[in-house]
Structures are given as C-alpha cells and as structure tokens.
Design a protein around this motif. Structure first.
Motif, mmCIF file in Angstrom:
data_model
loop_
_atom_site.group_PDB
_atom_site.id
_atom_site.type_symbol
_atom_site.label_atom_id
_atom_site.label_comp_id
_atom_site.label_asym_id
_atom_site.label_seq_id
_atom_site.Cartn_x
_atom_site.Cartn_y
_atom_site.Cartn_z
ATOM 1 N N UNK A 108 -7.871 14.746 8.955
ATOM 2 C CA UNK A 108 -6.886 15.359 7.934
ATOM 3 C C UNK A 108 -6.193 14.454 7.211
ATOM 4 N N UNK A 109 -6.360 13.072 7.416
ATOM 5 C CA UNK A 109 -5.923 11.956 6.415
ATOM 6 C C UNK A 109 -6.762 11.614 5.245
ATOM 7 N N UNK A 110 -6.115 11.113 4.226
ATOM 8 C CA UNK A 110 -7.238 10.604 3.252
ATOM 9 C C UNK A 110 -7.248 9.162 3.764
ATOM 10 N N UNK A 111 -8.282 8.690 3.505
ATOM 11 C CA UNK A 111 -8.778 7.226 3.921
ATOM 12 C C UNK A 111 -7.524 5.974 3.491
ATOM 13 N N UNK A 112 -7.200 6.062 2.429
ATOM 14 C CA UNK A 112 -6.243 5.089 2.216
ATOM 15 C C UNK A 112 -4.881 5.047 3.148
ATOM 16 N N UNK A 113 -4.386 6.579 3.285
ATOM 17 C CA UNK A 113 -3.432 6.773 4.332
ATOM 18 C C UNK A 113 -3.853 6.291 5.597
ATOM 19 N N UNK A 114 -5.038 6.721 6.250
ATOM 20 C CA UNK A 114 -5.251 6.295 7.496
ATOM 21 C C UNK A 114 -5.182 4.781 7.832
ATOM 22 N N UNK A 143 0.709 -1.269 -0.046
ATOM 23 C CA UNK A 143 0.050 -0.012 -0.100
ATOM 24 C C UNK A 143 0.876 1.400 0.050
ATOM 25 N N UNK A 144 1.847 1.120 0.844
ATOM 26 C CA UNK A 144 2.691 2.340 0.795
ATOM 27 C C UNK A 144 3.438 2.677 -0.389
ATOM 28 N N UNK A 145 3.873 1.738 -1.023
ATOM 29 C CA UNK A 145 4.659 1.810 -2.610
ATOM 30 C C UNK A 145 3.527 2.372 -3.526
ATOM 31 N N UNK A 146 2.264 1.799 -3.364
ATOM 32 C CA UNK A 146 1.242 2.445 -4.283
ATOM 33 C C UNK A 146 0.920 3.809 -4.005
ATOM 34 N N UNK A 147 1.009 4.170 -2.765
ATOM 35 C CA UNK A 147 0.508 5.668 -2.341
ATOM 36 C C UNK A 147 1.650 6.535 -2.765
ATOM 37 N N UNK A 148 2.796 6.277 -2.704
ATOM 38 C CA UNK A 148 3.906 6.823 -2.926
ATOM 39 C C UNK A 148 4.112 7.259 -4.517
ATOM 40 N N UNK A 149 3.804 6.034 -5.152
ATOM 41 C CA UNK A 149 3.812 6.290 -6.621
ATOM 42 C C UNK A 149 2.679 7.333 -7.145
#
Length: 456
Positions: A393-399, A371-377
């Motif tokens: 203040x967080x997006x749902x995927x990041x949370x 998930x982190x790799x996808x989010x960073x990309x």
C-alpha cells in the motif's frame, strides 16, 4: 376556401409555437457587456439569452477556483439560455487572487455587481435574477445571496458544507485511496502538509465555515452534486446542507445527486476524467427548477446522499510545536548541524575514529530530508491519480524514504551506543563534530515522526 384553410393552419402553428415552454428554446444570442464592480473597477461579461427574450428569469454564473476561464461556463450558460433563462458569465477578479490571498467577501461583492448588471438588462425580469455557483463559487454565491434581497434564488454545483482546508484534505485522501495508497503517506504526510500551509498563511480562507451562511439564506435553493465527485465530498455536503436548512426551519430547497457526474456536472467514468458536454438531465433540472419557482422549491426535496469511500475530517489547528516557524527552525537546525559535521571533517584532527555508523547516519538523514521535501511538494502540487507500483500500500518512493528513516534510527542508536568508545581520547573538535551529528540525527527522528516516515 384554400386561402382560409392556410390562414387557419398558420394561425394554429403560431399559437402552438408561442405556447411552447421556455425550456424548448433553441436559438441563443451572446452579447458582450461591461459593468462596474463595487470597488469602482470595471469588468466584462457575456450575456447568453434566448433569441428575442424579454422578461425572462436570469442567472449569474459564479466561478470556481482559478481564473474562471474555460469552456465549461459557456456550456452551462448555453444550457440556461436554451431553457429560456438569461445567463451572465463575467470575468473573475484575478488581481491579487492567489492560493495565499483570496477574499470570499470581495468575490461575493463582485457577484452582486453582476446581479445588478443583469437585472438592468431588457431581456430579464429583475425580480427573477439568481446566482449559480460552482465549487469555490459554492462558498461565494451563498455568501452573496445571504447579503442581498435582490438575489431571487441560488443554485450550487459541487458545493461544500465544510471548510476549504478539510475539503482539500478529503480530495487528496480520495486521490490516494482510489489509487490503492494506504498508511502514513495519506494519513500523516498529506494531512500535515495542508496544516503547514494553513499555519504559514499560504492557504487563504482555509477555515471558512459555510454553515452559518447557509442558515441565513431565505431564497429558494437548488444544490446539486455529482455522485462521482472526487473534489467535494458529495454525500457529506448534501447532509451538511440539509442539516443547516433544517436547523434554520428552511422549507424551500431541493438537494439533488446526479448519476455518473463529476465535480462540475460533466459525464465521467471514474470521477477524475471529464467527458464532453454536461451529464444528461443536468441542464433540464436547472431549467425546470428555475422556471417553476416558487412551486419547484417546495416542499423540500433531498436525494439520498452519494456514497463516499470515506468521510471528510476537520483539520485540527497546529499546536505550537507544529507551527511553520518551529518546523522550519528544526529543519534549518538539522541542515546546519549536518553541514557543520561535513565541513569540519576536512580538519584531520577533528575526524572521528569510528566513521562508518556516523557516515550511515549522515547519508540517511540527508537523503531522508531531501526526499521528504520533494514528496511533500509533489503531493501538494499535483493532481495525479496514479502513483506507479505499490508495495504494501505504499508508493515505492515513500517506502524507500521510510526505509531510510528506519536506517537513520538504527545508525543513531549505534552512534549513541558506541559514544564512550568513539569519544575516548579524541580532540574537542571531534567531540564537537559528534555532537553536531547526534543533534542532526535526533532532530531528524523527531521530524520523521511528525511527517509519518516512522509510522505505518
């Protein structure tokens, strides 16, 4: 008598029309040309000139990032031509031009080749040919001007007084903060993503410092920013230009901020969208300034810097443990450890008796890494300005990723706390699997701290 009166009226009209300032020119004639670059290759361009022009000022348009295509350059060229200024738009060098490879010095040489081509045109006065640079051209055009006395003046729009990496970081932060995103996704993930690109050599010219170049420019300068610029920090950049010029003792400059204008001088509602045409007054400002040189460039004039949501910050160099080599080694080490744990589970005698904490740890780590790799990309490749629903203040995927990382920490703690019970009487293979799992989990905790998953 009537014939004499007609002649007087006609003569009066001719004198009046001839006396109109060049800024009122309406009819323009585009002409396609080709000219050699310094490396011996040839490129094409289009000259936009007032109909019947001779001995007029000229300006070469220097591109922003990308391939230099788009109607915006034609709009700007036509605005110059309507002001009585001959404009040359040329094809940008795209061979070998990528995010990982771009050479401002080479692009500056191309701009000077275009200046030489325009100076040779019968429509222009060769002593009054200057440069106009947009965005990335705000680094390239000043560099070209600092290298040649044949450049009569310099105009920039959306230029930076900071390095490209810091500018890109500010732009990313601005997109997220404007959307309401707060916390480590902005302050850590996005920032470290850019630093990794720099470390990996995938961000060409990332540390380019424009200030020494600005301090060497002797020509008159008109620098313009839109007050709604969301790609370049307009207030910080105006202040940077002014401080550089003051240190150099420069007095022939004009620094202006356009109201309701975005990065390229187009109208906007929020700085992210582009409405048709150029913002009112932009073309007239450039035309009047060029036609009035040298008087319009002195004394120095500087508008009040545009307001910004936050100031740009320089990016610190990556420490040895942050380098791409170390980060990739850690990532692949985690993957190998987790893959080894999963594959060896097929051997019955190697299975651990206390499986639930181990499974939770393995699943949370694997999902967290992916998930982190996808989010960073996503952050590094998209220009999105809306990120869906936010919570704290967080997006749902990041949370969700942060919750996974927290779950991994708890699961790792349980696995370590129950190590004596789990490993009592098990085979060497089971102990090896446990070690692989703990190594993968520990590596993930370190990795999650670096990328902000375990930070507020």
């Amino acid at each position: 008598m009537l014939s004499i009166l007609r002649r007087i009226i006609l003569l009066t009209i001719m004198i009046t029309v001839a006396g109109l300032p060049a800024a009122h020119a309406q009819h323009t004639t585009p002409v396609d040309i080709a000219f050699p670059r310094a490396d011996g290759t040839t490129t094409a361009g289009t000259v936009h000139a007032p109909a019947g022009a001779t001995g007029r000022p000229g300006v070469v348009l220097v591109h922003g990032s990308g391939d230099g295509s788009g109607e915006h350059y034609d709009r700007v060229a036509e605005a110059f031509a309507r002001a009585g200024i001959v404009a040359l738009r040329y094809d940008k060098r795209t061979e070998g031009y990528t995010p990982a490879h771009r050479d401002y010095a080479l692009l500056a040489d191309d701009a000077l080749a275009a200046v030489a081509a325009l100076r040779s045109r019968p429509e222009v006065d060769p002593a009054r040919v200057g440069l106009w640079g947009l965005s990335e051209g705000g680094w390239v055009a000043p560099l070209a001007a600092s290298r040649s006395t044949e450049v009569a003046f310099l105009i920039t729009i959306g230029a930076n007084s900071i390095a490209p990496a810091a500018q890109q970081n500010w732009a990313n932060e601005t997109r997220f903060r404007t959307a309401g995103v707060r916390g480590s996704m902005v302050d850590v993930l996005a920032r470290n993503g850019i630093r990794q690109l720099v470390s990996a050599g995938q961000f060409a010219q990332a540390g380019y410092d424009p200030i020494p170049v600005l301090e060497r420019i002797t020509q008159p300068v008109l620098a313009i920013w839109g007050d709604q610029d969301r790609l370049t920090p307009p207030g910080d950049s105006l202040r940077g230009f002014q401080l550089a010029f003051e240190r150099a003792g420069k007095t022939n400059y004009t620094l202006r901020t356009l109201a309701n204008a975005q990065h390229g001088g187009q109208p906007t509602t929020d700085g992210f969208d582009k409405l048709p045409g150029l913002v009112p007054g932009y073309g007239e400002l450039m035309g009047d300034w060029v036609n009035g040189i040298p008087g319009t460039a002195v004394p120095p004039v500087a508008d009040k810097p545009a307001a910004q949501g936050h100031s740009a910050r320089a990016l610190s160099p990556a420490s040895w443990w942050e380098t791409t080599t170390v980060q990739l080694t850690l990532l692949f080490g985690m993957i190998l450890a987790l893959a080894g744990y999963a594959c060896t589970g097929m051997v019955g005698s190697w299975r651990l008796p206390d499986r639930l904490p181990a499974r939770v740890l393995w699943c949370t780590v694997v999902l967290g890494i992916a998930g982190t790799i996808v989010q960073l990309g996503y952050i590094l490749t998209t220009r999105a300005t809306s990120f869906g629903p936010l919570l704290f203040g967080r997006t749902l995927p990041w949370l969700a990723l942060q919750l996974l990382a927290l779950g991994a920490v708890v699961a790792l703690g349980v696995v370590l706390a129950r190590a004596r019970h789990t490993l009592a009487g098990v085979s060497i293979g089971a102990r090896t699997r446990w070690t692989l799992l703990v190594c993968g989990g520990t590596g993930f905790v370190l990795w999650a701290l670096y990328w902000g998953l375990l930070l507020p």
